[in-house]
Design a protein around this motif. Structure first.
Motif, PDB file in Angstrom:
ATOM      1  N   MET A   1     -61.599 -44.527   8.878  1.00 37.79           N
ATOM      2  CA  MET A   1     -60.880 -43.252   8.770  1.00 37.79           C
ATOM      3  C   MET A   1     -59.901 -43.091   9.934  1.00 37.79           C
ATOM      4  N   GLY A   2     -60.357 -43.427  11.132  1.00 37.76           N
ATOM      5  CA  GLY A   2     -59.494 -43.332  12.305  1.00 37.76           C
ATOM      6  C   GLY A   2     -58.276 -44.226  12.199  1.00 37.76           C
ATOM      7  N   LEU A   3     -58.475 -45.452  11.745  1.00 36.48           N
ATOM      8  CA  LEU A   3     -57.347 -46.371  11.579  1.00 36.48           C
ATOM      9  C   LEU A   3     -56.378 -45.865  10.516  1.00 36.48           C
ATOM     10  N   CYS A   4     -56.916 -45.335   9.417  1.00 38.07           N
ATOM     11  CA  CYS A   4     -56.055 -44.819   8.339  1.00 38.07           C
ATOM     12  C   CYS A   4     -55.272 -43.584   8.780  1.00 38.07           C
ATOM     13  N   LEU A   5     -55.921 -42.694   9.518  1.00 40.07           N
ATOM     14  CA  LEU A   5     -55.270 -41.451   9.937  1.00 40.07           C
ATOM     15  C   LEU A   5     -54.363 -41.631  11.164  1.00 40.07           C
TER      16      LEU A   5
ATOM     17  N   PRO B   1     -50.042 -44.060  12.374  1.00 42.21           N
ATOM     18  CA  PRO B   1     -48.698 -43.692  12.855  1.00 42.21           C
ATOM     19  C   PRO B   1     -48.657 -43.515  14.385  1.00 42.21           C
ATOM     20  N   VAL B   2     -49.699 -42.918  14.942  1.00 42.70           N
ATOM     21  CA  VAL B   2     -49.774 -42.746  16.397  1.00 42.70           C
ATOM     22  C   VAL B   2     -49.842 -44.115  17.067  1.00 42.70           C
ATOM     23  N   MET B   3     -50.671 -44.988  16.520  1.00 41.33           N
ATOM     24  CA  MET B   3     -50.809 -46.328  17.095  1.00 41.33           C
ATOM     25  C   MET B   3     -49.490 -47.090  17.020  1.00 41.33           C
ATOM     26  N   LEU B   4     -48.771 -46.925  15.934  1.00 43.52           N
ATOM     27  CA  LEU B   4     -47.475 -47.591  15.783  1.00 43.52           C
ATOM     28  C   LEU B   4     -46.477 -47.075  16.815  1.00 43.52           C
ATOM     29  N   ILE B   5     -46.443 -45.778  17.014  1.00 45.17           N
ATOM     30  CA  ILE B   5     -45.550 -45.186  18.008  1.00 45.17           C
ATOM     31  C   ILE B   5     -45.910 -45.689  19.410  1.00 45.17           C
ATOM     32  N   VAL B   6     -47.203 -45.666  19.734  1.00 47.00           N
ATOM     33  CA  VAL B   6     -47.640 -46.148  21.052  1.00 47.00           C
ATOM     34  C   VAL B   6     -47.275 -47.625  21.218  1.00 47.00           C
ATOM     35  N   TYR B   7     -47.451 -48.396  20.158  1.00 43.37           N
ATOM     36  CA  TYR B   7     -47.106 -49.828  20.218  1.00 43.37           C
ATOM     37  C   TYR B   7     -45.620 -50.012  20.553  1.00 43.37           C
ATOM     38  N   PHE B   8     -44.748 -49.302  19.828  1.00 45.40           N
ATOM     39  CA  PHE B   8     -43.311 -49.488  20.057  1.00 45.40           C
ATOM     40  C   PHE B   8     -42.851 -48.933  21.400  1.00 45.40           C
ATOM     41  N   ILE B   9     -43.421 -47.817  21.827  1.00 46.33           N
ATOM     42  CA  ILE B   9     -43.107 -47.324  23.179  1.00 46.33           C
ATOM     43  C   ILE B   9     -43.626 -48.324  24.209  1.00 46.33           C
ATOM     44  N   GLY B  10     -44.796 -48.881  23.931  1.00 49.18           N
ATOM     45  CA  GLY B  10     -45.376 -49.904  24.813  1.00 49.18           C
ATOM     46  C   GLY B  10     -44.506 -51.142  24.924  1.00 49.18           C
TER      47      GLY B  10
ATOM     48  N   LYS C   1     -56.633 -40.975  26.548  1.00 44.01           N
ATOM     49  CA  LYS C   1     -57.558 -41.935  25.928  1.00 44.01           C
ATOM     50  C   LYS C   1     -56.957 -42.639  24.707  1.00 44.01           C
ATOM     51  N   LEU C   2     -55.652 -42.540  24.542  1.00 44.72           N
ATOM     52  CA  LEU C   2     -54.984 -43.244  23.439  1.00 44.72           C
ATOM     53  C   LEU C   2     -55.057 -44.757  23.618  1.00 44.72           C
ATOM     54  N   ASP C   3     -55.237 -45.213  24.846  1.00 44.12           N
ATOM     55  CA  ASP C   3     -55.345 -46.655  25.091  1.00 44.12           C
ATOM     56  C   ASP C   3     -56.555 -47.268  24.390  1.00 44.12           C
ATOM     57  N   GLU C   4     -57.529 -46.434  24.039  1.00 45.16           N
ATOM     58  CA  GLU C   4     -58.768 -46.916  23.417  1.00 45.16           C
ATOM     59  C   GLU C   4     -58.654 -47.123  21.901  1.00 45.16           C
ATOM     60  N   LEU C   5     -57.612 -46.596  21.282  1.00 44.40           N
ATOM     61  CA  LEU C   5     -57.528 -46.628  19.812  1.00 44.40           C
ATOM     62  C   LEU C   5     -57.671 -48.020  19.189  1.00 44.40           C
ATOM     63  N   PRO C   6     -57.083 -49.079  19.768  1.00 47.09           N
ATOM     64  CA  PRO C   6     -57.269 -50.401  19.147  1.00 47.09           C
ATOM     65  C   PRO C   6     -58.729 -50.861  19.083  1.00 47.09           C
ATOM     66  N   GLN C   7     -59.614 -50.229  19.859  1.00 44.14           N
ATOM     67  CA  GLN C   7     -61.022 -50.598  19.801  1.00 44.14           C
ATOM     68  C   GLN C   7     -61.660 -50.215  18.470  1.00 44.14           C
ATOM     69  N   LEU C   8     -60.970 -49.405  17.681  1.00 45.05           N
ATOM     70  CA  LEU C   8     -61.466 -49.111  16.334  1.00 45.05           C
ATOM     71  C   LEU C   8     -61.598 -50.408  15.537  1.00 45.05           C
ATOM     72  N   VAL C   9     -60.732 -51.370  15.802  1.00 48.64           N
ATOM     73  CA  VAL C   9     -60.814 -52.685  15.162  1.00 48.64           C
ATOM     74  C   VAL C   9     -62.110 -53.380  15.590  1.00 48.64           C
ATOM     75  N   ASN C  10     -62.456 -53.287  16.887  1.00 47.06           N
ATOM     76  CA  ASN C  10     -63.708 -53.871  17.367  1.00 47.06           C
ATOM     77  C   ASN C  10     -64.916 -53.233  16.682  1.00 47.06           C
ATOM     78  N   VAL C  11     -64.833 -51.935  16.418  1.00 45.88           N
ATOM     79  CA  VAL C  11     -65.932 -51.238  15.747  1.00 45.88           C
ATOM     80  C   VAL C  11     -66.060 -51.737  14.310  1.00 45.88           C
ATOM     81  N   VAL C  12     -64.949 -51.827  13.590  1.00 48.97           N
ATOM     82  CA  VAL C  12     -64.984 -52.318  12.207  1.00 48.97           C
ATOM     83  C   VAL C  12     -65.557 -53.731  12.151  1.00 48.97           C
ATOM     84  N   LYS C  13     -65.190 -54.571  13.112  1.00 43.00           N
ATOM     85  CA  LYS C  13     -65.669 -55.957  13.145  1.00 43.00           C
ATOM     86  C   LYS C  13     -67.139 -56.072  13.527  1.00 43.00           C
ATOM     87  N   GLY C  14     -67.761 -54.973  13.967  1.00 43.86           N
ATOM     88  CA  GLY C  14     -69.174 -55.014  14.344  1.00 43.86           C
ATOM     89  C   GLY C  14     -69.421 -55.500  15.756  1.00 43.86           C
TER      90      GLY C  14
END
Length: 186
Positions: free
Chosen positions: A16-20, A23-32, A89-102
């Motif tokens: 759900m977090g990744l789906c919602l 857009p925020v993650m994409l913006i952070v990625y491009f600003i990054g 704490k936006l830096d933590e968002l990619p860890q949602l992938v780690n959660v999905v992967k178990g």
């Protein structure tokens, strides 16, 4: 902490977090990308039962920063964007992938580096290494970082001992509303 219900909640909330939040993650990625050529930071961390896994975050420090525990890093290593990402704490968002992967849970002991041998030993002594590491935990919401391995391992063990569905939600909510400072930088 190792229950099928918690795993199910982790996966549902992470997807759900990744789906919602894509857009925020994409913006952070491009600003990054303006801040660094590699806005995604990946690092090998200690997982459940000492198994190595690759943790993902948005980069908050200069690429040349030494791979050590955050509390050992000079504050000047944090980029301007990185300071904002860490505070929100936006830096933590990619860890949602780690959660999905178990590889991680939403709640658990923060994963350390393999060069943090004292913390690894303390966690083994207190059986903390038997659970998945988490994005947040009792230590994080109480501002306890990895600079005191013995204290951290005891708090992590306490969290595991009293873990419940209610504590799972309380720690997630406390983190979402900004409680705790995370790992301090010198």
């Amino acid at each position: 902490m190792n229950s099928p219900l918690i795993r199910l909640l982790d996966v549902v909330f992470a997807i759900m977090g990744l789906c919602l939040l894509w857009p925020v993650m994409l913006i952070v990625y491009f600003i990054g990308r303006l801040d660094s050529d590699s806005p995604i930071f990946s690092q090998t961390r200690v997982g459940k039962q000492g198994k190595a896994f690759t943790l993902y975050k948005f980069r908050t420090m200069a690429v040349s920063t030494e791979s050590v525990a955050t509390h050992m890093v000079d504050a000047q290593s944090v980029t301007k964007l990185g300071g904002f990402l860490r505070k929100t704490k936006l830096d933590e968002l990619p860890q949602l992938v780690n959660v999905v992967k178990g590889e991680m849970s939403f709640v658990g002991p923060r994963p350390c580096l393999f060069n943090q041998t004292e913390l690894i030993e303390e966690r083994q002594k207190h059986n903390v290494d038997r659970v998945l590491p988490g994005i947040t935990g009792l230590a994080q919401v109480n501002g306890i970082d990895m600079s005191d391995p013995q204290k951290l391992a005891v708090i992590d063990a306490q969290m595991i001992k009293v873990f419940s569905l209610g504590l799972y939600f309380r720690l997630i909510i406390a983190t979402a509303i900004g409680k705790g400072a995370g790992d301090r930088i010198q």
